[in-house]
Design an enzyme around this catalytic site. Sequence first.
Site, PDB file in Angstrom:
ATOM      1  N   GLU A 149       0.824  -1.217   0.000  1.00 35.01           N
ATOM      2  CA  GLU A 149       0.000   0.000   0.000  1.00 35.01           C
ATOM      3  C   GLU A 149       0.858   1.268   0.000  1.00 35.01           C
ATOM      4  O   GLU A 149       0.422   2.301  -0.495  1.00 35.01           O
ATOM      5  CB  GLU A 149      -0.936  -0.073   1.229  1.00 35.01           C
ATOM      6  CG  GLU A 149      -2.195   0.738   1.194  1.00 35.01           C
ATOM      7  CD  GLU A 149      -2.937   0.801  -0.151  1.00 35.01           C
ATOM      8  OE1 GLU A 149      -3.136   1.932  -0.629  1.00 35.01           O
ATOM      9  OE2 GLU A 149      -3.312  -0.253  -0.699  1.00 35.01           O
ATOM     10  N   HIS A 167       3.700   1.710  -1.762  1.00 36.19           N
ATOM     11  CA  HIS A 167       3.959   1.961  -3.188  1.00 36.19           C
ATOM     12  C   HIS A 167       2.686   2.474  -3.864  1.00 36.19           C
ATOM     13  O   HIS A 167       2.727   3.393  -4.689  1.00 36.19           O
ATOM     14  CB  HIS A 167       4.364   0.670  -3.901  1.00 36.19           C
ATOM     15  CG  HIS A 167       5.630   0.040  -3.399  1.00 36.19           C
ATOM     16  ND1 HIS A 167       5.649  -1.168  -2.739  1.00 36.19           N
ATOM     17  CD2 HIS A 167       6.915   0.442  -3.484  1.00 36.19           C
ATOM     18  CE1 HIS A 167       6.900  -1.482  -2.444  1.00 36.19           C
ATOM     19  NE2 HIS A 167       7.688  -0.522  -2.875  1.00 36.19           N
TER      20      HIS A 167
END
Length: 310
Positions: free
Chosen positions: A35, A37
Amino acid sequence: MRLIRSLDEVRRFSHQVRGQGRSLGLVPTMGALHEGHLSLVRKARNECVSVVVSIFVNPTQFGPREDLSRYPRNLERDLGLLTPFKIDAVFAPDAGAMYLSGFDTFVDPGAVAQPLEGALRPGHFRGVATVVLKLLNLVQPSVAYFGQKDFQQAMVIRRLIEDFNLDVRLALCPIVREPDGLAMSSRNAYLSAEERVAALALFRALQRADAAFCRAETRTEAMVDEMKSVIASEPSLRLDYAVVSEAQTLAPPAVVTAGAVALIAARVGSTRLLDNLIMAPQGTNDEDRLRLALPARNSKLETRNSEAGS
Ligand code: AMP
């Protein structure tokens, strides 16, 4: 969403996008997406007409005794996670294509790359700066998205962009955490259940430093002592460093003021964990903390949501 493997193809793609006057966002990653990224991808998606995510486990930024061979790789899963964002392309080159035999030119980052990670991982930022310059040259984005999670890396790239007059805006995104506060990281996959509990002490230590700052503490050593005492309460953690630094240079500040950054690195088992927190008055949100640390004025650095590509 196109999967691009070849350097020529990503160049052609970029020419096409820019030829049509579209803004292009690049999100460089080493894959094993989470999450954190995806928050970068989301921001790029909101700000740019076209978005490329690169997935490349860059061998030149790993030391000889580091985890290059066991670094998690799962391209199929990563492509699945990216599909809902309707990005234009994933650029996932082979190491052999990025580093042709005879490759022999590296970027040598200066003072900001020397302390902390730079001291503990000799050559790491040389590899990072080199691959980021290569990616920026290949993709030619209008905006490049990086995470506050790797704070020193972001400052190295900030200098790279300024010093080499690169025509790209650096956008920084706050750290995405698990509900219990652990900063998301691809390396969290290495942690056993017990190690994961111990790892929570990093964020607790940073919060202690922030609490001290909110009580008007301005002495670096006092805040570092607070952080060290939290880390010491978890015997399985081995502290690499706990510091409070001036944000843009990472030099030690004479007195801690809002916008200084507390940085911490520790090992648990064979896993290294990094985290940081920007000191700010109580109640300041993460985006505003970033703005305190890195005012956008007179710089290509931009942390606020804005129209890209102008
Ligand atoms: P990596 O794949 O570890 O090279 O990370 C790719 C980018 O994602 C870097 O700019 C990181 O700083 C960023 N990133 C990694 N973890 C997080 C996180 N928990 N929150 C926000 N950004 C992150």
